[in-house]
Design an enzyme around this catalytic site. Sequence first.
Site, PDB file in Angstrom:
ATOM      1  N   CYS A  28      40.375  37.441  42.208  1.00  0.00           N
ATOM      2  CA  CYS A  28      39.000  37.288  41.738  1.00  0.00           C
ATOM      3  C   CYS A  28      38.733  38.440  40.768  1.00  0.00           C
ATOM      4  O   CYS A  28      38.738  39.606  41.184  1.00  0.00           O
ATOM      5  CB  CYS A  28      38.044  37.336  42.924  1.00  0.00           C
ATOM      6  SG  CYS A  28      36.300  37.214  42.473  1.00  0.00           S
ATOM      7  N   CYS A  39      33.154  34.482  35.554  1.00  0.00           N
ATOM      8  CA  CYS A  39      34.492  34.411  36.158  1.00  0.00           C
ATOM      9  C   CYS A  39      35.415  35.290  35.316  1.00  0.00           C
ATOM     10  O   CYS A  39      35.702  34.951  34.160  1.00  0.00           O
ATOM     11  CB  CYS A  39      34.982  32.959  36.171  1.00  0.00           C
ATOM     12  SG  CYS A  39      36.625  32.769  36.901  1.00  0.00           S
ATOM     13  N   THR A  97      35.995  39.249  38.803  1.00  0.00           N
ATOM     14  CA  THR A  97      34.724  39.964  39.030  1.00  0.00           C
ATOM     15  C   THR A  97      34.786  40.727  40.349  1.00  0.00           C
ATOM     16  O   THR A  97      34.220  41.814  40.481  1.00  0.00           O
ATOM     17  CB  THR A  97      33.545  38.980  39.056  1.00  0.00           C
ATOM     18  OG1 THR A  97      33.844  37.895  39.949  1.00  0.00           O
ATOM     19  CG2 THR A  97      33.245  38.437  37.664  1.00  0.00           C
ATOM     20  N   GLU A 143      35.977  33.540  48.051  1.00  0.00           N
ATOM     21  CA  GLU A 143      35.079  33.300  46.921  1.00  0.00           C
ATOM     22  C   GLU A 143      34.018  32.243  47.223  1.00  0.00           C
ATOM     23  O   GLU A 143      34.322  31.188  47.814  1.00  0.00           O
ATOM     24  CB  GLU A 143      35.874  32.815  45.694  1.00  0.00           C
ATOM     25  CG  GLU A 143      36.597  33.902  44.947  1.00  0.00           C
ATOM     26  CD  GLU A 143      36.944  33.458  43.547  1.00  0.00           C
ATOM     27  OE1 GLU A 143      36.116  32.796  42.897  1.00  0.00           O
ATOM     28  OE2 GLU A 143      38.064  33.780  43.110  1.00  0.00           O
ATOM     29  N   ARG A 144      32.817  32.525  46.793  1.00  0.00           N
ATOM     30  CA  ARG A 144      31.750  31.510  46.824  1.00  0.00           C
ATOM     31  C   ARG A 144      32.235  30.289  46.039  1.00  0.00           C
ATOM     32  O   ARG A 144      32.721  30.435  44.933  1.00  0.00           O
ATOM     33  CB  ARG A 144      30.502  32.092  46.171  1.00  0.00           C
ATOM     34  CG  ARG A 144      29.323  31.170  46.046  1.00  0.00           C
ATOM     35  CD  ARG A 144      28.138  31.842  45.380  1.00  0.00           C
ATOM     36  NE  ARG A 144      28.401  32.237  44.008  1.00  0.00           N
ATOM     37  CZ  ARG A 144      27.432  32.674  43.190  1.00  0.00           C
ATOM     38  NH1 ARG A 144      26.176  32.812  43.609  1.00  0.00           N
ATOM     39  NH2 ARG A 144      27.720  32.996  41.928  1.00  0.00           N
TER      40      ARG A 144
END
Length: 289
Positions: free
Chosen positions: A218, A85, A220, A209-210
């Site tokens: 986010c 993250c 990443t 996001e997952r």
Amino acid sequence: MSTRIAFLKGHGTENDFVIVPDPENALDLTPAAVAALCDRRAGIGGDGVLHVVRSAAHPEAAGMASRAEWFMDYRNGDGSVAEMCGNGVRVFARYLQHAGHVDGGDLAIATRAGVKTVHIAKDGDVTVGMGSARLPEGAVTVSVGERSWPARNVNMGNPHAVAFVDDLAHAGDLLAQPPFSPAAAYPDGVNIEFVVDRGPRHVALRVHERGAGETRSCGTGACAVAVAAARRDGTDPAVTGAPATYTVDVPGGRLVITERPDGEIEMTGPAVIVAEGEFEADWLENAAR
Ligand SMILES: N[C@H](CCC[C@H](N)C(=O)O)C(=O)O
């Protein structure tokens, strides 16, 4: 009255986290407990949990303890575990500074995607060495309603599908994860970014996001977007021999991503501790049932 457990709230470009300091890894943070903490109505609320553990006290981090004293045990808001993250690492570093565990400047943080180097600048920004991206082969498509787009498969330790679109509104409400194909491209799920151009080496994104749904940012994902944009724009540093820096606007703020010719990616952005408090251990135990 049961034991009270300390927590803090923090965010990085409004990707927000419940921070749970637990140096000796004594807490049993089950997926249900994480989901209860992240519940924005019945709990504290957050996109995820940053469980702060000494590396030597966690079986997944003990091997990194000689290089990084602290392990970011990151969990998504639905209780699932993710490899990395990016916004979380910045907030984690800010917490270590806030708690007096580190001064500003350079430090290393252990994560499930390896040890990350971090620099806490005097101006408040935090820069993270995110490692390098992996670009799995194979065409991927993401869809929203009647529209579909080709997406670039980028792995930043965690999986991303990056789709360049004409208008971020075409991503719809992002209340559910957009369908993607082939399913085999992402056997463990995926974070999906929709990207528009704002100018030369300047993009804006929305993200589903997952394990968290649409978030305001986010980290990443911003790195994955910068990597995909550089391949699209002919600025791939491995080809040009020059670093490629992209400004990535997210709904919650702005991140700056630089990819170097050796593939190393650095992300810079803010990290804020908003509040601190305590919750009752009994509450969490009951909420997590
Ligand atoms: N939801 C992501 C993890 C959090 C990533 C994001 N919050 C960031 O700042 O990188 C996943 O399951 O891979």
